[in-house]
Design an enzyme around this catalytic site. Sequence first.
Site, PDB file in Angstrom:
ATOM      1  N   TYR A 124       0.857  -1.172   0.018  1.00 44.35           N
ATOM      2  CA  TYR A 124      -0.131   0.012   0.239  1.00 44.35           C
ATOM      3  C   TYR A 124       0.957   1.108   0.288  1.00 44.35           C
ATOM      4  CZ  TYR A 124      -4.474  -2.653   0.801  1.00 44.35           C
ATOM      5  OH  TYR A 124      -5.569  -3.681   0.790  1.00 44.35           O
ATOM      6  N   LYS A 169       3.024 -14.656   5.877  1.00 38.12           N
ATOM      7  CA  LYS A 169       3.184 -15.852   5.067  1.00 38.12           C
ATOM      8  C   LYS A 169       4.646 -16.109   4.867  1.00 38.12           C
ATOM      9  CE  LYS A 169       1.043 -18.328   2.090  1.00 38.12           C
ATOM     10  NZ  LYS A 169       0.268 -19.852   2.294  1.00 38.12           N
ATOM     11  N   ASP A 202      -3.256 -17.526   5.463  1.00 40.10           N
ATOM     12  CA  ASP A 202      -4.404 -18.298   4.811  1.00 40.10           C
ATOM     13  C   ASP A 202      -5.207 -18.959   6.042  1.00 40.10           C
ATOM     14  OD1 ASP A 202      -1.947 -19.303   5.094  1.00 40.10           O
ATOM     15  OD2 ASP A 202      -2.110 -20.524   3.142  1.00 40.10           O
ATOM     16  N   ASP A 226      -6.007  -5.376   6.188  1.00 40.44           N
ATOM     17  CA  ASP A 226      -7.125  -4.887   5.235  1.00 40.44           C
ATOM     18  C   ASP A 226      -8.019  -5.783   4.973  1.00 40.44           C
ATOM     19  OD1 ASP A 226      -8.572  -3.004   3.992  1.00 40.44           O
ATOM     20  OD2 ASP A 226      -7.430  -2.864   2.183  1.00 40.44           O
ATOM     21  N   ASP A 230     -12.135  -6.854   7.281  1.00 36.76           N
ATOM     22  CA  ASP A 230     -13.478  -7.001   6.617  1.00 36.76           C
ATOM     23  C   ASP A 230     -13.910  -8.237   6.797  1.00 36.76           C
ATOM     24  OD1 ASP A 230     -12.989  -4.504   5.255  1.00 36.76           O
ATOM     25  OD2 ASP A 230     -14.056  -5.364   3.289  1.00 36.76           O
TER      26      ASP A 230
HETATM   27  N1  GGG Z   1     -14.042  -2.932   1.982  1.00 39.77           N
HETATM   28  C1  GGG Z   1     -13.851  -2.041   2.738  1.00 39.77           C
HETATM   29  C2  GGG Z   1     -13.479  -0.800   2.055  1.00 39.77           C
HETATM   30  O1  GGG Z   1     -13.607  -0.305   0.935  1.00 39.77           O
HETATM   31  N2  GGG Z   1     -12.700  -0.082   2.824  1.00 39.77           N
HETATM   32  C3  GGG Z   1     -12.204   1.359   2.567  1.00 39.77           C
HETATM   33  C4  GGG Z   1     -10.698   1.322   1.944  1.00 39.77           C
HETATM   34  O2  GGG Z   1     -10.404   0.266   1.139  1.00 39.77           O
HETATM   35  N3  GGG Z   1      -9.866   1.693   2.701  1.00 39.77           N
HETATM   36  C5  GGG Z   1      -8.570   2.004   2.469  1.00 39.77           C
HETATM   37  C6  GGG Z   1      -7.786   0.799   3.477  1.00 39.77           C
HETATM   38  O3  GGG Z   1      -8.289   0.795   4.620  1.00 39.77           O
HETATM   39  O4  GGG Z   1      -6.458   1.036   3.471  1.00 39.77           O
END
Ligand code: GGG
Length: 343
Positions: A124, A169, A202, A226, A230
Site C-alpha cells: 500500500y 506468509k 491463509d 485490510d 473486513d
Molecule cells: N471494503 C472496505 C473498504 O472499501 N474500505 C475502504 C478502503 O479500502 N480503505 C483503504 C484502506 O483501509 O486501506
Amino acid sequence: MRYQIALIRGDGIGPEQAEATLLILSRLKEILGLELEIVEAEAGDRCMERSGTPLPDETIQILRSSHACLKGPVGETAADVIVRLRQMFDLYANVRPARSFPNVPSLKPKIDLVIVRENTEDLYKGYEWEFDDAAIGIRLITKRGCERIARYAFDLAKRRRRRVVAVHKANVMRITCGLFARTCREIAKEYPDVAYSEMYVDAAAMDLIRRPEQFDVIVTTNMFGDILSDEAAQVVGGLGLAPAANIGDNYAIFEPVHGCAPDIAGKGIANPISMILSASMMLEWLAAKHKDEKCLKASKLISEAVVKVLEEGKFLTPDLGGNAKTLKLGARIAEMIGQIESS
Ligand code: GGG
C-alpha cells in the site's frame, strides 16, 4: 480541555453517518460539558469533482491544527486520501476491533478481538509501475515498521487478554514476511507475560471463521490486515458496526472500516454505528493522550449506549434486520447516553 476535531464527512453514506454521529457528540457536550469544536474539512470523490483535488491543502492544514480527525468513508479516491494521510501523519497503527454485540448475528457468541494492522508500508506504499504489458509493485517492509507495530500490539494485549498472534506468509514471502515474523518474535521476548504465536495468513483467514473466539490481538502487515479486518467485521455482524483508528505518535484519524457504499447512499438507511464507535475510539485516544477523564467517560458512554440500543432491538437499520433510518438510530443512541448518565 477544549479539542478541535477535524471532520471529513466523505462520500456516499459518509455524510449521513456523520450527521448521526454529530447527534451523539452534541449530547455528550450537553451532559458532560465536553468541549469539542468541530471543524469541517473536505476530501474524497465529491471534493475531487468540486475542486479538482481529493485532498486539498486547506484540508491538510485543518488536520494539522486539530487534535484529531473523524472521517467518513471516501470512494474511489481512498488511495489519495486516507492512504496518503496515513503516510503524511505517520499513522502507523491501524486498530480494528471486532466484537460480538447483542441481537446481532455473530458466528460465535463471545468474539472480542482486535486487528492491529501496520498502516504505512507493504504494497500500500504506492510503489507501482506499469510498462509494456506488465505491472510491478514493491512490497516495502522495514525493521522499524515491524518493531513499532509489534510493540503497539503487545502493549494493547497487556490491557486485554494477553495474547498476540502475528499473521504473515513467511513460508512463501521469505524475505518480507520473514523480516516481519522475525521482528515480532524478537519483540515478543520483551513481553514475557503475553502469550505469543504465529499463523500463516491463509490459516488465519480460515480460523477467523472456524474459531474466531480464540483470537485476542492479531498483528499483521498492511494488506493482510485490510483483508482480514473486513472478514472479522462480517464474522461479528457486518461492516456497519466496524470502527477503526489510524494512530501515530502525535496524531490520529478515526473512520469506519468500510467504503462509502454508493448503492445505499442518500437513502438514509446506512448503519451509523461504525462511525459512532469510531468517535468512541477517538475520545478514548484523546483521553489517554491528554489524561482527560471526561473524554474517557464520554468514550465509555458511547460504547455502553450502542450495546444497550442493540439489546433493545427497536431501532435497527436494514443491515441489522430492522427498518430504522440512520438518524433515528443515531438519535436513540444519543438519548440512551442521557438515560445511562442520569440512572
Ligand atoms: N471494503 C472496505 C473498504 O472499501 N474500505 C475502504 C478502503 O479500502 N480503505 C483503504 C484502506 O483501509 O486501506
